[in-house]
Every structure is written in structure tokens, then in C-alpha cells.
Design a protein around this motif. Structure first.
Motif, mmCIF file in Angstrom:
data_model
loop_
_atom_site.group_PDB
_atom_site.id
_atom_site.type_symbol
_atom_site.label_atom_id
_atom_site.label_comp_id
_atom_site.label_asym_id
_atom_site.label_seq_id
_atom_site.Cartn_x
_atom_site.Cartn_y
_atom_site.Cartn_z
ATOM 1 N N ASP A 90 1.094 -1.581 0.292
ATOM 2 C CA ASP A 90 0.105 -0.110 0.126
ATOM 3 C C ASP A 90 0.587 1.584 -0.140
ATOM 4 O O ASP A 90 1.658 1.216 0.431
ATOM 5 C CB ASP A 90 -0.598 -0.104 1.190
ATOM 6 N N LEU A 91 0.101 2.218 -0.333
ATOM 7 C CA LEU A 91 0.896 3.828 -0.587
ATOM 8 C C LEU A 91 -0.512 4.638 -0.537
ATOM 9 O O LEU A 91 -1.232 4.362 -0.844
ATOM 10 C CB LEU A 91 1.941 3.743 -1.550
ATOM 11 N N ALA A 92 0.086 5.922 0.274
ATOM 12 C CA ALA A 92 -0.315 6.927 0.179
ATOM 13 C C ALA A 92 0.152 8.120 -0.048
ATOM 14 O O ALA A 92 1.871 8.437 0.670
ATOM 15 C CB ALA A 92 -0.986 7.215 1.277
ATOM 16 N N GLY A 93 0.386 8.902 -0.916
ATOM 17 C CA GLY A 93 1.336 9.483 -1.266
ATOM 18 C C GLY A 93 0.651 10.904 -2.194
ATOM 19 O O GLY A 93 -0.600 11.320 -2.346
ATOM 20 N N ALA A 135 -5.544 5.648 -7.079
ATOM 21 C CA ALA A 135 -6.646 6.108 -6.488
ATOM 22 C C ALA A 135 -6.372 7.287 -6.409
ATOM 23 O O ALA A 135 -5.852 7.436 -6.046
ATOM 24 C CB ALA A 135 -8.255 5.843 -6.324
ATOM 25 N N ALA A 136 -7.747 8.191 -6.287
ATOM 26 C CA ALA A 136 -7.330 9.448 -5.238
ATOM 27 C C ALA A 136 -7.600 9.804 -3.726
ATOM 28 O O ALA A 136 -8.257 8.786 -3.559
ATOM 29 C CB ALA A 136 -8.430 10.800 -5.400
ATOM 30 N N ALA A 137 -6.814 10.178 -2.869
ATOM 31 C CA ALA A 137 -6.664 10.303 -1.318
ATOM 32 C C ALA A 137 -8.343 10.332 -1.098
ATOM 33 O O ALA A 137 -8.695 11.928 -1.286
ATOM 34 C CB ALA A 137 -5.632 10.590 -0.708
ATOM 35 N N GLU A 150 -1.408 8.887 6.168
ATOM 36 C CA GLU A 150 -0.994 8.241 6.626
ATOM 37 C C GLU A 150 -1.974 6.991 7.226
ATOM 38 O O GLU A 150 -1.755 5.819 7.534
ATOM 39 C CB GLU A 150 -0.447 9.055 8.069
ATOM 40 N N ASP A 151 -2.958 7.461 7.338
ATOM 41 C CA ASP A 151 -4.474 7.222 7.301
ATOM 42 C C ASP A 151 -4.333 6.449 6.369
ATOM 43 O O ASP A 151 -5.463 5.201 5.794
ATOM 44 C CB ASP A 151 -5.025 7.409 8.134
ATOM 45 N N ALA A 152 -4.705 7.293 4.640
ATOM 46 C CA ALA A 152 -5.490 6.661 3.510
ATOM 47 C C ALA A 152 -4.638 5.594 3.175
ATOM 48 O O ALA A 152 -4.630 5.303 3.061
ATOM 49 C CB ALA A 152 -5.169 7.839 2.518
ATOM 50 N N ALA A 153 -3.382 5.484 3.816
ATOM 51 C CA ALA A 153 -1.666 4.997 3.575
ATOM 52 C C ALA A 153 -2.627 3.157 3.496
ATOM 53 O O ALA A 153 -2.379 2.262 2.754
ATOM 54 C CB ALA A 153 -0.696 4.791 3.741
ATOM 55 N N ALA A 154 -3.130 2.658 4.261
ATOM 56 C CA ALA A 154 -3.950 2.286 4.825
ATOM 57 C C ALA A 154 -5.792 0.669 4.369
ATOM 58 O O ALA A 154 -5.754 -0.116 3.897
ATOM 59 C CB ALA A 154 -4.345 1.761 6.827
ATOM 60 N N LEU A 155 -6.073 1.847 3.702
ATOM 61 C CA LEU A 155 -7.328 1.737 2.562
ATOM 62 C C LEU A 155 -7.413 0.622 1.167
ATOM 63 O O LEU A 155 -7.677 -0.419 0.935
ATOM 64 C CB LEU A 155 -8.103 2.621 2.180
ATOM 65 N N GLN A 197 -2.762 14.492 -4.052
ATOM 66 C CA GLN A 197 -3.255 13.327 -3.481
ATOM 67 C C GLN A 197 -3.318 11.576 -3.805
ATOM 68 O O GLN A 197 -4.947 11.589 -4.137
ATOM 69 C CB GLN A 197 -3.400 13.682 -1.803
ATOM 70 N N VAL A 198 -2.785 10.815 -3.868
ATOM 71 C CA VAL A 198 -2.888 9.693 -4.499
ATOM 72 C C VAL A 198 -3.119 8.293 -3.475
ATOM 73 O O VAL A 198 -2.140 8.712 -2.658
ATOM 74 C CB VAL A 198 -2.177 8.893 -5.227
ATOM 75 N N ILE A 199 -3.987 7.124 -3.585
ATOM 76 C CA ILE A 199 -3.912 6.550 -2.257
ATOM 77 C C ILE A 199 -3.398 4.564 -3.735
ATOM 78 O O ILE A 199 -4.079 5.410 -5.071
ATOM 79 C CB ILE A 199 -5.047 5.320 -1.531
ATOM 80 N N ALA A 200 -3.091 3.411 -3.480
ATOM 81 C CA ALA A 200 -2.408 2.543 -4.113
ATOM 82 C C ALA A 200 -2.418 1.399 -3.847
ATOM 83 O O ALA A 200 -1.696 1.607 -2.486
ATOM 84 C CB ALA A 200 -1.750 3.108 -5.747
ATOM 85 N N MET A 201 -2.395 0.645 -4.329
ATOM 86 C CA MET A 201 -1.637 -1.083 -4.624
ATOM 87 C C MET A 201 -0.857 -1.300 -5.093
ATOM 88 O O MET A 201 -1.560 -1.133 -6.091
ATOM 89 C CB MET A 201 -3.167 -1.853 -3.519
ATOM 90 N N SER A 202 0.587 -1.995 -4.975
ATOM 91 C CA SER A 202 1.753 -1.591 -6.026
ATOM 92 C C SER A 202 1.544 -2.671 -6.746
ATOM 93 O O SER A 202 2.272 -3.144 -7.650
ATOM 94 C CB SER A 202 2.867 -1.638 -5.305
#
Length: 101
Positions: free
Chosen positions: A4-7, A49-51, A58-63, A22-27
Motif C-alpha cells: 500500500d501507499l499514499a502520497g 486512486a484519489a486519496a 498516513e491513515d489513507a495508506a491503509a485503505l 494526493q493518491v493512494i494505491a496498491m502496488s
């Protein structure tokens, strides 16, 4: 390593994402061989995906992984609003994302 990532996007050649977004993703390590334990990663736009604006990064990274897994479990269990289900043996991320205490 890492899924996972958020950044924040720093460079993009895709019309949907611009630097500063700001985005989130699963690599999808299996498909891309790219982990997320790094200061910067390069991933295909289809994995982003848009965060959520309501969560800190930091919390969105777990999604991405835990959140999707919890959503799939709730969907398969046919849980509707107001119902409760017990999930024994769930990893902490899925438990929290599915509304556990």
C-alpha cells in the motif's frame, strides 16, 4: 516490499493525475515487481486512486489492501445497514476497515 501507499504525485504523463494530487494505491507487486517501501515509486496510473480528502495520508495508506479486503468480505457476507457480523481471525487492518471497534 510493501503493497500500500499514499502520497503526492511528483510527475505524471497521465491526464487524470497531475503533480500535487494526493493518491493512494496498491502496488500489485505480483504484476509489477514494484514495492512501496521507498521514498518514491513509479506505478501505472491504473493502480492509483484519489486519496480521500477526509483522511490524513498516513491513515489513507491503509485503505488499498486492508480496505478493499474488508469491503469484499462485507459484500460477500451480504451485510446491510444496521446489521452486525462477527469476523474471527481477521487481521487488524481488515477488522478496523470493516467497522470493528
Amino acid at each position: 516490499m510493501g503493497w500500500d501507499l499514499a502520497g503526492v504525485v511528483t510527475a505524471s504523463n497521465h491526464s487524470r493525475y497531475r503533480p500535487g494530487d494526493q493518491v493512494i494505491a496498491m502496488s500489485a507487486q505480483v504484476a509489477t515487481s514494484r514495492g512501496t517501501w521507498a521514498e518514491q515509486v513509479s506505478l501505472p496510473a491504473r493502480l492509483l486512486a484519489a486519496a480521500p480528502t477526509t483522511l490524513a495520508l498516513e491513515d489513507a495508506a491503509a485503505l488499498p489492501l486492508a480496505g478493499v479486503t474488508a469491503l469484499q468480505a462485507l459484500s460477500r457476507a451480504a451485510v446491510t445497514a444496521g446489521e452486525s457480523r462477527m469476523s474471527s481471525g481477521s487481521p487488524p487492518g481488515q477488522w478496523s476497515a470493516s467497522g470493528g471497534p
